[in-house]
Design an enzyme around this catalytic site. Structure first.
Site, PDB file in Angstrom:
ATOM      1  N   ASP A 194       0.515  -6.768   1.911  1.00  0.00           N
ATOM      2  CA  ASP A 194       0.016  -5.673   1.076  1.00  0.00           C
ATOM      3  C   ASP A 194      -0.321  -6.210  -0.308  1.00  0.00           C
ATOM      4  OD1 ASP A 194      -0.712  -3.065   0.509  1.00  0.00           O
ATOM      5  OD2 ASP A 194       1.294  -2.486  -0.143  1.00  0.00           O
ATOM      6  N   HIS A 215      -4.575   1.059 -10.819  1.00  0.00           N
ATOM      7  CA  HIS A 215      -3.244   1.322 -10.249  1.00  0.00           C
ATOM      8  C   HIS A 215      -2.201   0.389 -10.871  1.00  0.00           C
ATOM      9  CE1 HIS A 215      -0.063   2.163  -7.375  1.00  0.00           C
ATOM     10  NE2 HIS A 215       0.018   0.880  -7.105  1.00  0.00           N
ATOM     11  N   GLU A 242       0.682   5.839  -0.693  1.00  0.00           N
ATOM     12  CA  GLU A 242      -0.273   4.936  -1.322  1.00  0.00           C
ATOM     13  C   GLU A 242      -1.530   4.964  -0.453  1.00  0.00           C
ATOM     14  OE1 GLU A 242       1.698   1.116  -2.056  1.00  0.00           O
ATOM     15  OE2 GLU A 242       2.355   1.934  -4.000  1.00  0.00           O
ATOM     16  N   GLU A 291      -4.707   3.456   0.793  1.00  0.00           N
ATOM     17  CA  GLU A 291      -5.155   2.067   0.816  1.00  0.00           C
ATOM     18  C   GLU A 291      -6.195   1.862   1.910  1.00  0.00           C
ATOM     19  OE1 GLU A 291      -2.176  -0.942   0.659  1.00  0.00           O
ATOM     20  OE2 GLU A 291      -0.728   0.313  -0.430  1.00  0.00           O
ATOM     21  N   ASP A 333       0.525   3.693   2.777  1.00  0.00           N
ATOM     22  CA  ASP A 333       1.695   2.835   2.595  1.00  0.00           C
ATOM     23  C   ASP A 333       2.790   3.649   1.890  1.00  0.00           C
ATOM     24  OD1 ASP A 333       3.331   0.603   2.414  1.00  0.00           O
ATOM     25  OD2 ASP A 333       2.433  -0.062   0.517  1.00  0.00           O
ATOM     26  N   ARG A 335       9.911   5.569  -4.395  1.00  0.00           N
ATOM     27  CA  ARG A 335       9.860   5.000  -5.751  1.00  0.00           C
ATOM     28  C   ARG A 335      11.233   4.782  -6.357  1.00  0.00           C
ATOM     29  NH1 ARG A 335       4.980   2.900  -5.369  1.00  0.00           N
ATOM     30  NH2 ARG A 335       3.391   4.483  -4.938  1.00  0.00           N
ATOM     31  N   GLN A 391      12.515   1.653  -4.735  1.00  0.00           N
ATOM     32  CA  GLN A 391      11.685   0.545  -5.219  1.00  0.00           C
ATOM     33  C   GLN A 391      12.045   0.138  -6.644  1.00  0.00           C
ATOM     34  OE1 GLN A 391       7.521   1.589  -5.325  1.00  0.00           O
ATOM     35  NE2 GLN A 391       6.851  -0.414  -6.066  1.00  0.00           N
ATOM     36  N   LYS A 435       9.593   0.166   0.786  1.00  0.00           N
ATOM     37  CA  LYS A 435       8.265   0.121   1.401  1.00  0.00           C
ATOM     38  C   LYS A 435       8.314  -0.034   2.912  1.00  0.00           C
ATOM     39  CE  LYS A 435       5.650  -0.357  -2.379  1.00  0.00           C
ATOM     40  NZ  LYS A 435       4.414   0.393  -2.611  1.00  0.00           N
ATOM     41  N   THR A 472       4.556   2.417   7.466  1.00  0.00           N
ATOM     42  CA  THR A 472       3.194   2.305   6.936  1.00  0.00           C
ATOM     43  C   THR A 472       2.288   2.897   8.004  1.00  0.00           C
ATOM     44  OG1 THR A 472       3.786   0.236   5.825  1.00  0.00           O
ATOM     45  CG2 THR A 472       1.440   0.703   6.077  1.00  0.00           C
ATOM     46  N   GLU A 487       1.399   8.288  -9.752  1.00  0.00           N
ATOM     47  CA  GLU A 487       0.361   8.275 -10.785  1.00  0.00           C
ATOM     48  C   GLU A 487      -0.174   9.684 -11.056  1.00  0.00           C
ATOM     49  OE1 GLU A 487      -2.480   4.623 -10.311  1.00  0.00           O
ATOM     50  OE2 GLU A 487      -1.533   5.035  -8.387  1.00  0.00           O
TER      51      GLU A 487
END
Ligand code: MN
Length: 390
Positions: A107, A114, A179, A181, A213, A217, A220, A233, A237, A338
């Site tokens: 990844d 970002h 996420e 992607e 993904d 948080r 993480q 993570k 996925t 975000e």
């Protein structure tokens, strides 16, 4: 009996698209198919090649670009003409599975917007971009075994959560995120010890698929230093069941944004292009963000050249994903951390104020790209629903 498949002119899955997947008609084994409109064409039944009777695309992808081109032309002829009616199934009536056997998953972190947004939130006192960011496509090795096909439920992970007291506790992730992607699927693998030249990209990579993904948080934020993402993570996925060949995206190629400083020589080449793909993130039925892949700083060719620069090999079916796609505008952000700015600015979803994912939430990512003759083509969607922690 032969039939002609009618697909409306405005379909995003018309004759210029033709993505590949692995499907099973009711009561039958999984095999390779191509999506055309809302139908699936059974390639094992129409092309008489044993590679298509397999429950994965790997054997076909390993054949390389000449064979990919031949088969695409042959399928195009089939959909332009008549086809054996027994080899066509309504999409709604088939089961779909992960289209490739994925050996390794990488990844990246290729969106400058970002990376800047996350840098501001995770390291408010430093430069948002670390010194290496403009020199190399930052990435990490993910967990191939937990890549799941779109539609698979995602169980909320448990883990060590960073708390405001400075010491962690253990429990279900409270800041569960997405996420948005784009994933690249390796067709022809490469040898251990031999880097893939940046100009070999289109001979190596077969196509793309939308990826979500999922990211915890709070897990993480506590675990990621010094070795990078880990359990925040690796729990799931999600991947679209449809791989769009690069050949369908030729009209979507665009120049990359300016790269400054100039990349080192091994990251410079003729395949210096990005893709003009527009994503939409749908949260419980409501569109909440429109990430623009066109803004991505690093090209897919640069990502592949970098991930093999040390001689690491690649294998057919390997997956590498772009990293979260975000643009400069707030509505272009491809993650909820975000969109809600770390949870401080809730997002309105169906008349509720929301920050991170709650149990029962469903997220779907869709995308379109320019096709030939000003039509647009669609990428197969990726969707998933959050189930409570166990
Ligand atoms: Mn990611």
């Amino acid at each position: 009996m032969r039939t002609r498949i009618e697909v409306p002119a405005e379909s995003r899955f018309g004759p210029d698209n033709l993505p590949y997947g692995v499907f099973a008609p009711a009561g039958k084994d999984f095999r390779v198919g191509v999506r055309y409109g809302d139908q699936v064409i059974d390639l094992a039944a129409t092309l008489d090649a044993p590679v298509f009777a397999a429950p994965e695309l790997n054997a076909f992808l390993a054949k390389g670009p000449d064979r990919w081109r031949e088969v695409r032309e042959r399928v195009r002829e089939l959909v332009d003409g008549e086809i054996d009616a027994d080899a066509v199934y309504p999409l709604a009536d088939v089961a779909l599975r992960l289209p490739v056997r994925i050996g390794d998953y990488v990844d990246f972190y290729a969106s400058i917007e970002h990376a800047t947004n996350l840098g501001r939130m995770f390291r408010p006192d430093g430069d948002p971009l670390l010194p290496n960011w403009r020199y190399l496509p930052v990435g990490y090795h993910g967990r191939a075994g937990t890549v799941v096909v779109s539609g698979t439920d995602v169980v909320r992970p448990r883990g060590q959560r960073r708390t405001d007291s400075g010491t962690p506790d253990f429990g279900p992730a409270l800041r569960l995120d997405i996420e948005a992607e784009l994933g690249y699927v390796i067709g022809r693998g490469s040898e251990l010890g031999v880097p893939v030249d940046i100009d070999e990209f289109a001979d190596r990579v077969f196509g793309v698929a939308l990826i979500n993904d999922w990211s915890a948080r709070d897990i993480q934020a506590w675990e990621y230093q010094p070795l990078g993402p880990f359990l925040g993570k690796s729990f799931a996925t999600s991947m679209s069941p449809w791989i769009t060949p690069l050949a369908a995206l030729e009209a979507a190629r665009i120049p990359l944004p300016d790269q400054s400083p100039a990349p080192l020589p091994y990251l410079r080449g003729a395949q210096h292009w990005g893709l003009d793909i527009d994503l939409t993130v749908v949260w419980n039925g409501q569109s909440v963000a429109y990430p623009p892949y066109a803004r991505m700083y690093w090209s897919p060719a640069q990502m592949l050249a970098h991930l093999t620069a040390n001689g690491a090999s690649t294998r057919t079916g390997d997956l590498y994903a772009s990293g979260t796609i975000s643009g400069p505008a707030s509505y272009e952000r491809g993650s909820f951390i975000e969109l809600s700015w770390g949870g401080s600015q809730p997002v309105r979803v169906n008349d509720q104020e929301r920050t991170f994912l709650e149990d029962g939430d469903e997220v779907t990512i869709t995308a379109t790209a320019p096709g030939p003759r000003s039509a647009r083509i669609g990428l197969g969607e990726v969707t998933g629903r959050i189930r409570p922690a166990r």
